[in-house]
Design a protein around this motif. Structure first.
Motif, mmCIF file in Angstrom:
data_model
loop_
_atom_site.group_PDB
_atom_site.id
_atom_site.type_symbol
_atom_site.label_atom_id
_atom_site.label_comp_id
_atom_site.label_asym_id
_atom_site.label_seq_id
_atom_site.Cartn_x
_atom_site.Cartn_y
_atom_site.Cartn_z
ATOM 1 N N GLY A 58 4.333 0.386 12.630
ATOM 2 C CA GLY A 58 3.720 -0.858 12.165
ATOM 3 C C GLY A 58 4.331 -1.277 10.846
ATOM 4 N N VAL A 59 3.532 -1.352 9.808
ATOM 5 C CA VAL A 59 3.997 -1.742 8.471
ATOM 6 C C VAL A 59 4.467 -0.496 7.728
ATOM 7 C CG1 VAL A 59 3.355 -2.832 6.287
ATOM 8 C CG2 VAL A 59 2.360 -3.662 8.435
ATOM 9 N N ASN A 60 5.730 -0.512 7.264
ATOM 10 C CA ASN A 60 6.186 0.658 6.508
ATOM 11 C C ASN A 60 5.662 0.613 5.080
ATOM 12 O OD1 ASN A 60 7.988 -0.728 4.719
ATOM 13 N ND2 ASN A 60 9.637 -0.591 6.206
ATOM 14 N N GLY A 61 5.832 1.728 4.375
ATOM 15 C CA GLY A 61 5.233 1.850 3.053
ATOM 16 C C GLY A 61 5.728 0.830 2.055
ATOM 17 N N LEU A 62 7.031 0.522 2.067
ATOM 18 C CA LEU A 62 7.584 -0.422 1.090
ATOM 19 C C LEU A 62 7.054 -1.832 1.312
ATOM 20 C CD1 LEU A 62 11.285 0.842 0.934
ATOM 21 C CD2 LEU A 62 9.368 1.426 -0.565
ATOM 22 N N ASP A 63 6.986 -2.250 2.576
ATOM 23 C CA ASP A 63 6.425 -3.584 2.872
ATOM 24 C C ASP A 63 4.941 -3.631 2.529
ATOM 25 O OD1 ASP A 63 8.817 -4.630 3.750
ATOM 26 O OD2 ASP A 63 8.472 -4.058 5.840
ATOM 27 N N PHE A 64 4.254 -2.530 2.728
ATOM 28 C CA PHE A 64 2.835 -2.448 2.366
ATOM 29 C C PHE A 64 2.668 -2.687 0.865
ATOM 30 C CE2 PHE A 64 -0.894 0.656 1.739
ATOM 31 C CZ PHE A 64 -1.834 -0.366 1.857
ATOM 32 N N ILE A 65 3.501 -2.051 0.050
ATOM 33 C CA ILE A 65 3.424 -2.236 -1.404
ATOM 34 C C ILE A 65 3.651 -3.700 -1.774
ATOM 35 C CG2 ILE A 65 4.500 -1.666 -3.615
ATOM 36 C CD1 ILE A 65 5.214 1.072 -2.444
ATOM 37 N N ARG A 66 4.658 -4.315 -1.167
ATOM 38 C CA ARG A 66 4.996 -5.705 -1.506
ATOM 39 C C ARG A 66 3.838 -6.667 -1.244
ATOM 40 N NH1 ARG A 66 9.708 -4.134 1.381
ATOM 41 N NH2 ARG A 66 11.465 -3.714 -0.035
ATOM 42 N N ASN A 67 3.010 -6.339 -0.278
ATOM 43 C CA ASN A 67 1.940 -7.254 0.114
ATOM 44 C C ASN A 67 0.583 -6.923 -0.491
ATOM 45 O OD1 ASN A 67 3.151 -9.198 2.202
ATOM 46 N ND2 ASN A 67 3.875 -7.221 2.948
ATOM 47 N N LEU A 68 0.519 -5.848 -1.268
ATOM 48 C CA LEU A 68 -0.746 -5.504 -1.906
ATOM 49 C C LEU A 68 -1.018 -6.432 -3.078
ATOM 50 C CD1 LEU A 68 -0.805 -1.591 -2.015
ATOM 51 C CD2 LEU A 68 -2.457 -3.080 -0.879
ATOM 52 N N VAL A 69 -2.214 -6.951 -3.167
ATOM 53 C CA VAL A 69 -2.591 -7.831 -4.276
ATOM 54 C C VAL A 69 -3.024 -7.002 -5.478
ATOM 55 C CG1 VAL A 69 -4.145 -9.658 -5.029
ATOM 56 C CG2 VAL A 69 -3.249 -9.658 -2.686
ATOM 57 N N HIS A 70 -3.945 -6.091 -5.278
ATOM 58 C CA HIS A 70 -4.418 -5.215 -6.350
ATOM 59 C C HIS A 70 -3.977 -3.794 -6.018
ATOM 60 C CE1 HIS A 70 -6.701 -8.524 -7.965
ATOM 61 N NE2 HIS A 70 -7.298 -8.699 -6.794
ATOM 62 N N ARG A 71 -2.962 -3.356 -6.720
ATOM 63 C CA ARG A 71 -2.338 -2.090 -6.383
ATOM 64 C C ARG A 71 -2.830 -0.951 -7.265
ATOM 65 N NH1 ARG A 71 3.884 -3.408 -6.829
ATOM 66 N NH2 ARG A 71 3.845 -1.168 -7.313
ATOM 67 N N PRO A 72 -3.088 0.214 -6.660
ATOM 68 C CA PRO A 72 -3.293 1.412 -7.473
ATOM 69 C C PRO A 72 -1.934 1.926 -7.933
ATOM 70 C CG PRO A 72 -3.379 1.976 -5.157
ATOM 71 C CD PRO A 72 -3.193 0.482 -5.219
ATOM 72 N N LEU A 73 -1.910 2.953 -8.740
ATOM 73 C CA LEU A 73 -0.673 3.650 -9.002
ATOM 74 C C LEU A 73 -0.196 4.285 -7.701
ATOM 75 C CD1 LEU A 73 -1.682 5.419 -12.336
ATOM 76 C CD2 LEU A 73 -0.250 3.383 -12.101
ATOM 77 N N ILE A 74 1.135 4.341 -7.504
ATOM 78 C CA ILE A 74 1.657 4.781 -6.212
ATOM 79 C C ILE A 74 2.715 5.863 -6.401
ATOM 80 C CG2 ILE A 74 2.904 4.085 -4.130
ATOM 81 C CD1 ILE A 74 1.728 1.249 -4.585
ATOM 82 N N ILE A 75 2.566 6.952 -5.663
ATOM 83 C CA ILE A 75 3.606 7.976 -5.552
ATOM 84 C C ILE A 75 4.080 7.970 -4.107
ATOM 85 C CG2 ILE A 75 4.120 10.432 -5.632
ATOM 86 C CD1 ILE A 75 2.083 10.714 -7.877
ATOM 87 N N LEU A 76 5.349 7.676 -3.897
ATOM 88 C CA LEU A 76 5.904 7.646 -2.548
ATOM 89 C C LEU A 76 6.240 9.062 -2.087
ATOM 90 C CD1 LEU A 76 8.224 4.515 -2.761
ATOM 91 C CD2 LEU A 76 6.152 4.749 -1.384
ATOM 92 N N THR A 77 5.967 9.334 -0.823
ATOM 93 C CA THR A 77 6.273 10.634 -0.220
ATOM 94 C C THR A 77 7.069 10.362 1.049
ATOM 95 O OG1 THR A 77 4.193 10.643 1.031
ATOM 96 C CG2 THR A 77 4.165 11.643 -1.149
ATOM 97 N N THR A 78 8.302 10.870 1.123
ATOM 98 C CA THR A 78 9.159 10.529 2.247
ATOM 99 C C THR A 78 10.218 11.588 2.470
ATOM 100 O OG1 THR A 78 10.709 8.861 3.109
ATOM 101 C CG2 THR A 78 10.653 9.190 0.725
#
Length: 242
Positions: A58-78
């Protein structure tokens, strides 16, 4: 700090949960197998930190970040190292490669805790004025005087900026565009969506990163800013053959 784990692999979620449970200042409030479930949760709950996988159906993590309006701090795991530069452009706290070593996990969450504490203290902050060779930043109910010569770089984080000097970090409720417009372009260069650097601290430049000699940080050089930066700050000072 509250956190959520977003990963389509159950074993990856379980491993991350075990790491989080060993971290006293983290509390898991949700686990999700895809971005849609996580988005629904974030729309109704405040979360401080999100551990986010990139390659998901579905939606990958990077696209998810781009579309978030109010974002928490994010640590990517991949498991994929090729997304590292793009993650910097998206203002993530850190980028953990699977399998995740415990020492790297601890380093990442400590960085997230430090940023979280800075954001907690950033109430009613704003830049108060720029003078000849310094500025005032409103921070923790006081005005902090910072000389241009001491500012190494400035990083934008959502609706805040963190001003880094060799000795301290000062955070203020201001976006990166606003502070960039008020700083002298002869000293400060916009090098990415989220970064301004003091050109006097630049040690080396390659295609993707800028190295600063005052700190061990590598600052990303964004595609949209690279040509203007090279033309304005590098070529005008480049020694070449006659």
């Amino acid at each position: 700090m509250t956190c959520i784990i977003v990963d389509d692999e159950p074993f990856a979620r379980e491993g991350m949960l075990m790491n989080v449970k060993e971290t006293p200042f983290l509390t898991v409030v949700g686990e999700f197998g895809n971005a849609l479930e996580a988005n629904n949760f974030l729309s109704q709950n405040d979360v401080d930190l999100m551990f986010l996988d990139i390659e998901m159906p579905g939606v990958n993590g990077l696209d998810f970040i781009r579309n978030l309006v109010h974002r928490p701090l994010i640590i990517l795991t991949t498991a994929y190292p090729q997304y590292a530069l793009e993650s910097y452009e998206l203002d993530t706290v850190d980028y953990l490669l699977k399998p995740i070593r415990l020492d790297r996990f601890i380093k990442a969450v400590n960085k997230a805790q430090e940023l979280h504490e800075l954001l907690q203290m950033a109430q009613q902050q704003a830049i108060s004025g720029v003078e000849q060779d310094y500025l005032y930043i409103k921070s923790e109910r006081k005005f902090v005087k910072l000389f241009f010569k001491d500012i190494v770089f400035i990083k934008g984080m959502k609706d805040y900026v963190v001003v880094h000097t060799a000795r301290e970090k000062v955070i203020t409720a201001l976006n990166i565009k606003s502070i960039a417009e008020q700083l002298p372009p002869a000293i400060f260069a916009r090098v990415s969506k989220s970064h301004l650097v003091n050109i006097r601290f630049i040690q080396a430049i390659d295609h993707d990163f800028i190295q600063l000699h005052a700190l061990q940080d590598e600052i990303p050089l964004g595609d949209a800013y690279r040509e203007d930066f090279i033309q304005r700050y590098v070529k005008t000072n480049l020694i070449s053959k006659n």
